[in-house]
Design a protein around this motif. Structure first.
Motif, PDB file in Angstrom:
ATOM      1  N   ASP A 224      -8.912 -11.666   6.962  1.00  0.00           N
ATOM      2  CA  ASP A 224      -9.893 -10.632   7.304  1.00  0.00           C
ATOM      3  C   ASP A 224      -9.426  -9.248   6.855  1.00  0.00           C
ATOM      4  O   ASP A 224     -10.236  -8.409   6.493  1.00  0.00           O
ATOM      5  CB  ASP A 224     -10.164 -10.608   8.811  1.00  0.00           C
ATOM      6  N   TYR A 225      -8.121  -9.015   6.855  1.00  0.00           N
ATOM      7  CA  TYR A 225      -7.607  -7.718   6.416  1.00  0.00           C
ATOM      8  C   TYR A 225      -7.981  -7.452   4.963  1.00  0.00           C
ATOM      9  O   TYR A 225      -8.301  -6.336   4.588  1.00  0.00           O
ATOM     10  CB  TYR A 225      -6.084  -7.644   6.586  1.00  0.00           C
ATOM     11  N   ARG A 226      -7.934  -8.488   4.147  1.00  0.00           N
ATOM     12  CA  ARG A 226      -8.278  -8.343   2.734  1.00  0.00           C
ATOM     13  C   ARG A 226      -9.803  -8.257   2.556  1.00  0.00           C
ATOM     14  O   ARG A 226     -10.299  -7.409   1.824  1.00  0.00           O
ATOM     15  CB  ARG A 226      -7.703  -9.513   1.932  1.00  0.00           C
ATOM     16  N   VAL A 227     -10.540  -9.119   3.245  1.00  0.00           N
ATOM     17  CA  VAL A 227     -11.991  -9.166   3.097  1.00  0.00           C
ATOM     18  C   VAL A 227     -12.639  -7.867   3.583  1.00  0.00           C
ATOM     19  O   VAL A 227     -13.536  -7.330   2.946  1.00  0.00           O
ATOM     20  CB  VAL A 227     -12.586 -10.379   3.854  1.00  0.00           C
ATOM     21  N   PHE A 228     -12.189  -7.338   4.717  1.00  0.00           N
ATOM     22  CA  PHE A 228     -12.774  -6.139   5.322  1.00  0.00           C
ATOM     23  C   PHE A 228     -11.960  -4.878   5.045  1.00  0.00           C
ATOM     24  O   PHE A 228     -12.066  -3.895   5.777  1.00  0.00           O
ATOM     25  CB  PHE A 228     -12.902  -6.314   6.837  1.00  0.00           C
ATOM     26  N   ALA A 229     -11.141  -4.875   3.990  1.00  0.00           N
ATOM     27  CA  ALA A 229     -10.219  -3.772   3.714  1.00  0.00           C
ATOM     28  C   ALA A 229     -10.916  -2.414   3.689  1.00  0.00           C
ATOM     29  O   ALA A 229     -10.405  -1.440   4.251  1.00  0.00           O
ATOM     30  CB  ALA A 229      -9.479  -4.008   2.406  1.00  0.00           C
ATOM     31  N   ARG A 230     -12.084  -2.324   3.056  1.00  0.00           N
ATOM     32  CA  ARG A 230     -12.763  -1.025   2.943  1.00  0.00           C
ATOM     33  C   ARG A 230     -13.125  -0.443   4.306  1.00  0.00           C
ATOM     34  O   ARG A 230     -13.134   0.771   4.491  1.00  0.00           O
ATOM     35  CB  ARG A 230     -14.019  -1.149   2.099  1.00  0.00           C
ATOM     36  N   GLY A 231     -13.422  -1.279   5.271  1.00  0.00           N
ATOM     37  CA  GLY A 231     -13.760  -0.792   6.601  1.00  0.00           C
ATOM     38  C   GLY A 231     -12.562  -0.658   7.515  1.00  0.00           C
ATOM     39  O   GLY A 231     -12.552   0.168   8.418  1.00  0.00           O
ATOM     40  N   LEU A 232     -11.523  -1.477   7.270  1.00  0.00           N
ATOM     41  CA  LEU A 232     -10.355  -1.462   8.147  1.00  0.00           C
ATOM     42  C   LEU A 232      -9.364  -0.344   7.823  1.00  0.00           C
ATOM     43  O   LEU A 232      -8.773   0.226   8.740  1.00  0.00           O
ATOM     44  CB  LEU A 232      -9.619  -2.798   8.060  1.00  0.00           C
ATOM     45  N   LEU A 233      -9.176  -0.036   6.547  1.00  0.00           N
ATOM     46  CA  LEU A 233      -8.165   0.961   6.184  1.00  0.00           C
ATOM     47  C   LEU A 233      -8.396   2.323   6.836  1.00  0.00           C
ATOM     48  O   LEU A 233      -7.453   2.907   7.376  1.00  0.00           O
ATOM     49  CB  LEU A 233      -8.044   1.071   4.662  1.00  0.00           C
ATOM     50  N   PRO A 234      -9.627   2.859   6.848  1.00  0.00           N
ATOM     51  CA  PRO A 234      -9.819   4.138   7.553  1.00  0.00           C
ATOM     52  C   PRO A 234      -9.545   4.019   9.056  1.00  0.00           C
ATOM     53  O   PRO A 234      -8.964   4.927   9.655  1.00  0.00           O
ATOM     54  CB  PRO A 234     -11.295   4.472   7.308  1.00  0.00           C
ATOM     55  N   LEU A 235      -9.917   2.906   9.651  1.00  0.00           N
ATOM     56  CA  LEU A 235      -9.683   2.685  11.079  1.00  0.00           C
ATOM     57  C   LEU A 235      -8.183   2.606  11.373  1.00  0.00           C
ATOM     58  O   LEU A 235      -7.676   3.242  12.303  1.00  0.00           O
ATOM     59  CB  LEU A 235     -10.381   1.400  11.530  1.00  0.00           C
ATOM     60  N   ILE A 236      -7.461   1.838  10.572  1.00  0.00           N
ATOM     61  CA  ILE A 236      -6.015   1.695  10.750  1.00  0.00           C
ATOM     62  C   ILE A 236      -5.318   3.029  10.519  1.00  0.00           C
ATOM     63  O   ILE A 236      -4.417   3.408  11.263  1.00  0.00           O
ATOM     64  CB  ILE A 236      -5.461   0.598   9.816  1.00  0.00           C
ATOM     65  N   SER A 237      -5.753   3.755   9.517  1.00  0.00           N
ATOM     66  CA  SER A 237      -5.164   5.066   9.227  1.00  0.00           C
ATOM     67  C   SER A 237      -5.361   6.031  10.395  1.00  0.00           C
ATOM     68  O   SER A 237      -4.440   6.747  10.782  1.00  0.00           O
ATOM     69  CB  SER A 237      -5.782   5.640   7.960  1.00  0.00           C
ATOM     70  N   ARG A 238      -6.579   6.045  10.975  1.00  0.00           N
ATOM     71  CA  ARG A 238      -6.841   6.921  12.121  1.00  0.00           C
ATOM     72  C   ARG A 238      -6.011   6.520  13.332  1.00  0.00           C
ATOM     73  O   ARG A 238      -5.506   7.360  14.064  1.00  0.00           O
ATOM     74  CB  ARG A 238      -8.327   6.853  12.499  1.00  0.00           C
ATOM     75  N   THR A 239      -5.864   5.213  13.544  1.00  0.00           N
ATOM     76  CA  THR A 239      -5.177   4.718  14.733  1.00  0.00           C
ATOM     77  C   THR A 239      -3.664   4.855  14.626  1.00  0.00           C
ATOM     78  O   THR A 239      -3.003   5.312  15.544  1.00  0.00           O
ATOM     79  CB  THR A 239      -5.536   3.239  14.979  1.00  0.00           C
ATOM     80  N   HIS A 240      -3.104   4.457  13.469  1.00  0.00           N
ATOM     81  CA  HIS A 240      -1.649   4.397  13.321  1.00  0.00           C
ATOM     82  C   HIS A 240      -1.063   5.525  12.488  1.00  0.00           C
ATOM     83  O   HIS A 240       0.156   5.659  12.420  1.00  0.00           O
ATOM     84  CB  HIS A 240      -1.248   3.056  12.697  1.00  0.00           C
ATOM     85  N   GLY A 241      -1.903   6.286  11.814  1.00  0.00           N
ATOM     86  CA  GLY A 241      -1.396   7.378  10.991  1.00  0.00           C
ATOM     87  C   GLY A 241      -0.957   6.927   9.607  1.00  0.00           C
ATOM     88  O   GLY A 241      -0.536   7.740   8.795  1.00  0.00           O
ATOM     89  N   ALA A 242      -1.008   5.641   9.306  1.00  0.00           N
ATOM     90  CA  ALA A 242      -0.623   5.111   7.993  1.00  0.00           C
ATOM     91  C   ALA A 242      -1.322   3.773   7.798  1.00  0.00           C
ATOM     92  O   ALA A 242      -1.804   3.168   8.750  1.00  0.00           O
ATOM     93  CB  ALA A 242       0.887   4.935   7.907  1.00  0.00           C
ATOM     94  N   THR A 243      -1.341   3.317   6.561  1.00  0.00           N
ATOM     95  CA  THR A 243      -1.954   2.020   6.281  1.00  0.00           C
ATOM     96  C   THR A 243      -0.931   1.023   5.748  1.00  0.00           C
ATOM     97  O   THR A 243      -1.288  -0.077   5.359  1.00  0.00           O
ATOM     98  CB  THR A 243      -3.081   2.159   5.239  1.00  0.00           C
ATOM     99  N   ARG A 244       0.331   1.393   5.758  1.00  0.00           N
ATOM    100  CA  ARG A 244       1.391   0.509   5.281  1.00  0.00           C
ATOM    101  C   ARG A 244       2.306   0.184   6.446  1.00  0.00           C
ATOM    102  O   ARG A 244       2.782   1.083   7.138  1.00  0.00           O
ATOM    103  CB  ARG A 244       2.165   1.211   4.171  1.00  0.00           C
ATOM    104  N   HIS A 245       2.575  -1.103   6.663  1.00  0.00           N
ATOM    105  CA  HIS A 245       3.422  -1.523   7.771  1.00  0.00           C
ATOM    106  C   HIS A 245       4.891  -1.303   7.442  1.00  0.00           C
ATOM    107  O   HIS A 245       5.359  -1.649   6.359  1.00  0.00           O
ATOM    108  CB  HIS A 245       3.193  -3.010   8.076  1.00  0.00           C
ATOM    109  N   VAL A 246       5.605  -0.718   8.390  1.00  0.00           N
ATOM    110  CA  VAL A 246       7.046  -0.555   8.271  1.00  0.00           C
ATOM    111  C   VAL A 246       7.630  -1.070   9.578  1.00  0.00           C
ATOM    112  O   VAL A 246       7.274  -0.604  10.656  1.00  0.00           O
ATOM    113  CB  VAL A 246       7.431   0.929   8.071  1.00  0.00           C
ATOM    114  N   GLY A 247       8.503  -2.059   9.490  1.00  0.00           N
ATOM    115  CA  GLY A 247       9.093  -2.605  10.707  1.00  0.00           C
ATOM    116  C   GLY A 247       9.259  -4.100  10.603  1.00  0.00           C
ATOM    117  O   GLY A 247       9.302  -4.679   9.522  1.00  0.00           O
ATOM    118  N   LYS A 248       9.345  -4.744  11.750  1.00  0.00           N
ATOM    119  CA  LYS A 248       9.579  -6.177  11.791  1.00  0.00           C
ATOM    120  C   LYS A 248       8.358  -6.947  11.289  1.00  0.00           C
ATOM    121  O   LYS A 248       7.225  -6.513  11.453  1.00  0.00           O
ATOM    122  CB  LYS A 248       9.892  -6.624  13.216  1.00  0.00           C
ATOM    123  N   VAL A 249       8.635  -8.095  10.706  1.00  0.00           N
ATOM    124  CA  VAL A 249       7.586  -8.967  10.205  1.00  0.00           C
ATOM    125  C   VAL A 249       7.808 -10.358  10.786  1.00  0.00           C
ATOM    126  O   VAL A 249       8.938 -10.854  10.801  1.00  0.00           O
ATOM    127  CB  VAL A 249       7.610  -9.037   8.659  1.00  0.00           C
TER     128      VAL A 249
END
Length: 161
Positions: free
Chosen positions: A93-118
């Motif tokens: 879903d992250y790939r399919v809905f990327a255009r709608g999720l990236l602005p939301l993730i950016s607003r919520t987390h301040g970035a769109t790239r994960h840094v940390g544990k996987v």
């Protein structure tokens, strides 16, 4: 209401506010064309889905209007279901809905790239998710033979013993 020029039925209604004063003009189609008012060629579509799509685009934006028609091919989640529930159905879903999720993730987390544990990757999980989705669809279509085969594929191998 009648046309202010020829007394036919007025179908074009214009409202204008100039210097705080409101002015209304009621015209028939012929008088409106004579006055230079641009009229649509045909009446707007009143199909319910067209009206809803128009409301989405008008009130929420063109991007959401485009995203509203997207569905994840793996889990079957629609973008508007995600918007209503706030939960994604699968990692794709992250790939399919990327255009709608990236602005939301950016607003919520301040970035769109994960840094940390996987989390550790389990390659068989995406296959299991695809099989579970197919199983749900087979049951919905009442194709119980296919559903039984899919169920057997989903069972752990050591459970057969």
């Amino acid at each position: 209401m009648t046309c202010q020029h020829c007394q036919d039925e007025a179908t074009v209604h214009l409202t204008e506010t100039v210097d705080g004063q409101r002015r209304e003009l009621h015209l028939c189609v012929a008088c409106a064309r004579e006055a230079g008012v641009a009229l649509p060629e045909s009446a707007p579509s009143l199909a319910l889905d067209a009206v809803i799509q128009s409301l989405i685009v008008t009130n929420v934006g063109e991007l959401v209007g485009e995203l509203a028609s997207l569905t994840c091919p793996d889990c079957g989640l629609k973008f508007m279901e995600f918007r209503a529930k706030g939960r994604l159905g699968c990692p794709h879903d992250y790939r399919v809905f990327a255009r709608g999720l990236l602005p939301l993730i950016s607003r919520t987390h301040g970035a769109t790239r994960h840094v940390g544990k996987v989390a550790r990757r389990r390659p068989a999980e995406s296959e299991r998710l695809r099989l579970r989705t197919q199983l749900r669809d087979a049951i919905a279509r009442e194709d119980y033979e296919l559903a039984a085969r899919l169920r057997d594929q989903l069972r752990p191998k050591d459970a057969d013993a």
